[in-house]
Design a protein around this motif. Structure first.
Motif, PDB file in Angstrom:
ATOM      1  N   LEU A   1       0.852  -1.184   0.000  1.00 39.25           N
ATOM      2  CA  LEU A   1       0.000   0.000   0.000  1.00 39.25           C
ATOM      3  C   LEU A   1       0.885   1.230   0.000  1.00 39.25           C
ATOM      4  CD1 LEU A   1      -3.073   0.748   0.288  1.00 39.25           C
ATOM      5  CD2 LEU A   1      -2.605   1.085   2.716  1.00 39.25           C
ATOM      6  N   GLY A   2       0.547   2.211  -0.829  1.00 43.89           N
ATOM      7  CA  GLY A   2       1.321   3.447  -0.801  1.00 43.89           C
ATOM      8  C   GLY A   2       1.891   3.819  -2.153  1.00 43.89           C
ATOM      9  N   ASN A   3       2.800   4.778  -2.135  1.00 45.51           N
ATOM     10  CA  ASN A   3       3.351   5.364  -3.349  1.00 45.51           C
ATOM     11  C   ASN A   3       4.496   4.549  -3.920  1.00 45.51           C
ATOM     12  OD1 ASN A   3       2.953   8.167  -1.335  1.00 45.51           O
ATOM     13  ND2 ASN A   3       1.673   7.829  -3.110  1.00 45.51           N
ATOM     14  N   GLY A   4       4.984   5.011  -5.065  1.00 49.13           N
ATOM     15  CA  GLY A   4       6.161   4.428  -5.683  1.00 49.13           C
ATOM     16  C   GLY A   4       7.088   5.520  -6.161  1.00 49.13           C
TER      17      GLY A   4
ATOM     18  N   ASP B   1       7.907  10.461  -9.082  1.00 50.56           N
ATOM     19  CA  ASP B   1       6.991   9.943  -8.062  1.00 50.56           C
ATOM     20  C   ASP B   1       5.746   9.363  -8.721  1.00 50.56           C
ATOM     21  OD1 ASP B   1       8.415  10.741  -5.629  1.00 50.56           O
ATOM     22  OD2 ASP B   1       8.012  12.791  -6.318  1.00 50.56           O
ATOM     23  N   THR B   2       5.247   8.275  -8.165  1.00 49.82           N
ATOM     24  CA  THR B   2       4.014   7.661  -8.648  1.00 49.82           C
ATOM     25  C   THR B   2       3.057   7.478  -7.483  1.00 49.82           C
ATOM     26  OG1 THR B   2       4.909   5.439  -8.348  1.00 49.82           O
ATOM     27  CG2 THR B   2       5.185   6.428 -10.522  1.00 49.82           C
ATOM     28  N   ALA B   3       1.768   7.442  -7.803  1.00 48.03           N
ATOM     29  CA  ALA B   3       0.746   7.307  -6.762  1.00 48.03           C
ATOM     30  C   ALA B   3       0.616   5.871  -6.263  1.00 48.03           C
ATOM     31  CB  ALA B   3      -0.600   7.806  -7.288  1.00 48.03           C
ATOM     32  N   ASP B   4       1.246   4.943  -6.987  1.00 54.75           N
ATOM     33  CA  ASP B   4       1.169   3.541  -6.598  1.00 54.75           C
ATOM     34  C   ASP B   4       2.546   2.894  -6.752  1.00 54.75           C
ATOM     35  OD1 ASP B   4       0.042   0.879  -6.066  1.00 54.75           O
ATOM     36  OD2 ASP B   4      -1.871   1.801  -6.634  1.00 54.75           O
ATOM     37  N   ALA B   5       2.680   1.694  -6.248  1.00 58.21           N
ATOM     38  CA  ALA B   5       3.957   0.980  -6.297  1.00 58.21           C
ATOM     39  C   ALA B   5       4.465   0.829  -7.721  1.00 58.21           C
ATOM     40  CB  ALA B   5       3.789  -0.409  -5.670  1.00 58.21           C
ATOM     41  N   VAL B   6       5.796   0.900  -7.889  1.00 54.52           N
ATOM     42  CA  VAL B   6       6.417   0.593  -9.181  1.00 54.52           C
ATOM     43  C   VAL B   6       7.108  -0.760  -9.035  1.00 54.52           C
ATOM     44  CG1 VAL B   6       7.910   1.408 -11.036  1.00 54.52           C
ATOM     45  CG2 VAL B   6       6.844   3.064  -9.489  1.00 54.52           C
ATOM     46  N   TYR B   7       6.670  -1.746  -9.812  1.00 50.98           N
ATOM     47  CA  TYR B   7       7.181  -3.106  -9.683  1.00 50.98           C
ATOM     48  C   TYR B   7       8.308  -3.438 -10.660  1.00 50.98           C
ATOM     49  CZ  TYR B   7       3.274  -4.138  -6.577  1.00 50.98           C
ATOM     50  OH  TYR B   7       2.392  -4.150  -5.532  1.00 50.98           O
ATOM     51  N   ASP B   8       8.355  -2.714 -11.789  1.00 44.64           N
ATOM     52  CA  ASP B   8       9.400  -3.019 -12.768  1.00 44.64           C
ATOM     53  C   ASP B   8       9.600  -1.815 -13.675  1.00 44.64           C
ATOM     54  OD1 ASP B   8      11.342  -4.559 -14.015  1.00 44.64           O
ATOM     55  OD2 ASP B   8       9.926  -5.673 -15.277  1.00 44.64           O
ATOM     56  N   VAL B   9      10.789  -1.742 -14.262  1.00 44.48           N
ATOM     57  CA  VAL B   9      11.095  -0.737 -15.281  1.00 44.48           C
ATOM     58  C   VAL B   9      11.850  -1.406 -16.419  1.00 44.48           C
ATOM     59  CG1 VAL B   9      11.129   1.371 -13.872  1.00 44.48           C
ATOM     60  CG2 VAL B   9      13.169  -0.083 -13.970  1.00 44.48           C
ATOM     61  N   SER B  10      11.730  -0.817 -17.607  1.00 50.03           N
ATOM     62  CA  SER B  10      12.465  -1.318 -18.764  1.00 50.03           C
ATOM     63  C   SER B  10      12.871  -0.129 -19.610  1.00 50.03           C
ATOM     64  CB  SER B  10      11.593  -2.276 -19.583  1.00 50.03           C
ATOM     65  OG  SER B  10      12.299  -2.770 -20.697  1.00 50.03           O
ATOM     66  N   TRP B  11      14.149  -0.076 -19.976  1.00 50.78           N
ATOM     67  CA  TRP B  11      14.622   0.978 -20.859  1.00 50.78           C
ATOM     68  C   TRP B  11      14.164   0.714 -22.286  1.00 50.78           C
ATOM     69  CZ3 TRP B  11      16.821   5.378 -19.232  1.00 50.78           C
ATOM     70  CH2 TRP B  11      17.446   5.401 -17.971  1.00 50.78           C
ATOM     71  N   SER B  12      13.837   1.787 -23.005  1.00 53.07           N
ATOM     72  CA  SER B  12      13.584   1.675 -24.427  1.00 53.07           C
ATOM     73  C   SER B  12      14.862   1.240 -25.132  1.00 53.07           C
ATOM     74  CB  SER B  12      13.126   3.029 -24.981  1.00 53.07           C
ATOM     75  OG  SER B  12      13.224   3.061 -26.388  1.00 53.07           O
ATOM     76  N   GLU B  13      14.711   0.455 -26.186  1.00 46.08           N
ATOM     77  CA  GLU B  13      15.865   0.053 -27.004  1.00 46.08           C
ATOM     78  C   GLU B  13      16.040   0.974 -28.207  1.00 46.08           C
ATOM     79  OE1 GLU B  13      18.036  -2.441 -26.585  1.00 46.08           O
ATOM     80  OE2 GLU B  13      17.182  -3.553 -24.913  1.00 46.08           O
ATOM     81  N   SER B  14      15.145   1.962 -28.349  1.00 44.00           N
ATOM     82  CA  SER B  14      15.226   2.865 -29.504  1.00 44.00           C
ATOM     83  C   SER B  14      15.459   4.321 -29.134  1.00 44.00           C
ATOM     84  CB  SER B  14      13.961   2.747 -30.360  1.00 44.00           C
ATOM     85  OG  SER B  14      12.816   3.014 -29.591  1.00 44.00           O
ATOM     86  N   HIS B  15      15.113   4.718 -27.903  1.00 40.72           N
ATOM     87  CA  HIS B  15      15.327   6.094 -27.448  1.00 40.72           C
ATOM     88  C   HIS B  15      16.100   6.051 -26.129  1.00 40.72           C
ATOM     89  CE1 HIS B  15      11.781   6.423 -30.094  1.00 40.72           C
ATOM     90  NE2 HIS B  15      12.331   7.570 -30.450  1.00 40.72           N
TER      91      HIS B  15
ATOM     92  N   ALA C   1       6.075  -0.450 -14.861  1.00 44.12           N
ATOM     93  CA  ALA C   1       4.934  -1.305 -14.514  1.00 44.12           C
ATOM     94  C   ALA C   1       4.434  -0.885 -13.138  1.00 44.12           C
ATOM     95  CB  ALA C   1       5.370  -2.772 -14.502  1.00 44.12           C
ATOM     96  N   ILE C   2       3.178  -0.472 -13.063  1.00 44.29           N
ATOM     97  CA  ILE C   2       2.664   0.173 -11.851  1.00 44.29           C
ATOM     98  C   ILE C   2       1.610  -0.705 -11.163  1.00 44.29           C
ATOM     99  CG2 ILE C   2       1.744   2.331 -10.921  1.00 44.29           C
ATOM    100  CD1 ILE C   2       4.222   2.916 -12.487  1.00 44.29           C
ATOM    101  N   GLY C   3       1.553  -0.578  -9.853  1.00 41.55           N
ATOM    102  CA  GLY C   3       0.657  -1.385  -9.037  1.00 41.55           C
ATOM    103  C   GLY C   3      -0.820  -1.108  -9.233  1.00 41.55           C
ATOM    104  N   ASP C   4      -1.189   0.056  -9.819  1.00 40.28           N
ATOM    105  CA  ASP C   4      -2.600   0.361 -10.049  1.00 40.28           C
ATOM    106  C   ASP C   4      -3.115  -0.195 -11.373  1.00 40.28           C
ATOM    107  OD1 ASP C   4      -1.406   2.015 -11.882  1.00 40.28           O
ATOM    108  OD2 ASP C   4      -2.157   3.899 -11.040  1.00 40.28           O
ATOM    109  N   GLY C   5      -2.272  -1.013 -12.045  1.00 41.00           N
ATOM    110  CA  GLY C   5      -2.669  -1.601 -13.322  1.00 41.00           C
ATOM    111  C   GLY C   5      -2.260  -0.770 -14.522  1.00 41.00           C
ATOM    112  N   SER C   6      -1.616   0.373 -14.274  1.00 36.79           N
ATOM    113  CA  SER C   6      -1.219   1.230 -15.390  1.00 36.79           C
ATOM    114  C   SER C   6       0.199   0.922 -15.856  1.00 36.79           C
ATOM    115  CB  SER C   6      -1.332   2.714 -15.006  1.00 36.79           C
ATOM    116  OG  SER C   6      -0.338   3.059 -14.060  1.00 36.79           O
TER     117      SER C   6
END
Length: 317
Positions: free
Chosen positions: A34-37, A58-72, A79-84
């Motif tokens: 529960l909480g921010n990310g 800052d995010t309003a929900d947990a951040v579970y994963d990140v991935s760098w773009s391979e083109s930029h 990947a965010i805990g609120d489904g976004s």
């Protein structure tokens, strides 16, 4: 070796594919329950302190994963805990971010993986039991893959085939998919307990590794997957993440709820070739640099991010 202290619990760490000194970290407040990310972009430097934060979001929900773009080189996806699923441009100030936000998954998004060969699309895996395929310039997902019977913890592209990916699920299976086909092309009942992670060998596109709540890592050849190529025993609790080396064919890194990070050579009898006990809480994120051979990073629920060279002590200053 550089250590970064985050305000929240670490979940994922990823080296930039463009800059050898840059990495991104996904974090979540209160162990992601529960909480921010917060997303941190870190820069490594030769002198003290060794690592500094260049920007954070800052995010309003947990951040579970990140991935760098391979083109930029400045773009990353979270990947965010609120489904976004949110896209950030690290060259822009935080008020201008995120530059895109997609809200389709019905539950937490647990992993994101950018296509390394096509460089125009990415995958997200969610606790809503689905995997979604996206293109950065499309307003909605291209396709949803729904076969798993429980949470999908990770989906990863094959390093050589731009249409093929694998997904690891709490339904105890790994599925191989080709985006040109209507359904999965292979189902591997890999473990008797939840499969938390999977990754492809970077030198043999038919070999992948899985890690599970059963404390093991298994290496599979999709050409004959009835029995695993290797079973790696040594962790004391669930193995949260598994990652193949980008530089050595048979080298695998893993991290676990036993707080350790391990290195394995699955082709030799005594497969455990390195063990690091630097974390004091669950170790949940691990990566190996594509640009600097032997450079590793890990993060965990102790709110710390370590970057070190294989064979060195991560805690050594």
């Amino acid at each position: 070796m550089p250590v970064f202290k985050a305000p929240f619990n670490g979940y994922s760490v990823k080296f930039s594919p463009f800059y050898e000194s840059r990495l991104a970290v996904a974090t979540a407040q209160n162990f992601g329950i529960l909480g921010n990310g917060k997303i941190h972009v870190l820069e490594l430097s030769p002198g003290p302190p060794g690592v500094t934060e260049s920007v954070s979001f800052d995010t309003a929900d947990a951040v579970y994963d990140v991935s760098w773009s391979e083109s930029h080189d400045s773009v990353l996806i979270a990947a965010i805990g609120d489904g976004s699923v949110k896209i950030y441009d690290t060259a822009l100030p935080p008020p201008s971010n995120p530059i895109r936000s997609f809200q389709e998954h019905a539950r937490e998004v647990h992993s994101v993986d950018y296509n390394p060969t096509r460089r125009d699309s990415f995958l997200t895996a969610s606790w809503d039991d689905t995997v979604k395929l996206w293109a950065v310039d499309r307003p909605a997902s291209i396709r949803t893959f729904k076969e798993h019977a429980y949470c999908v913890y990770q989906a990863v592209w094959n390093p050589k085939h731009g249409d093929v990916f694998a997904s690891a699920s709490g339904d105890c299976t790994v599925r191989i998919w080709d985006v040109r086909e209507p359904g999965s092309t292979m189902i591997i009942p890999g473990h008797d307990f939840e499969i938390l992670s999977c990754d492809w060998n970077k030198y043999d596109d038919c070999v992948l590794a899985t890690s599970s709540v059963d404390k093991t890592i298994k290496v599979w050849d999709v050409r004959s997957y009835r029995v695993p190529v290797a079973v790696l025993n040594g962790h004391g609790y669930a193995v949260r993440k598994v990652k193949f080396s980008p530089h050595r064919r048979s080298l695998v890194a893993s991290c676990s709820y036993d707080m350790s990070v391990c290195l394995w050579d699955y082709m030799v009898e005594d497969a455990l070739v390195g063990r690091y006990d630097h974390h004091t809480e669950f170790a949940v994120g691990i990566d190996m640099s594509v640009l600097v051979e032997g450079l590793m990073a890990s993060t965990g629920w102790d709110e710390l991010v370590y970057v070190w060279q294989q064979g060195m002590d991560p805690r050594a200053s």
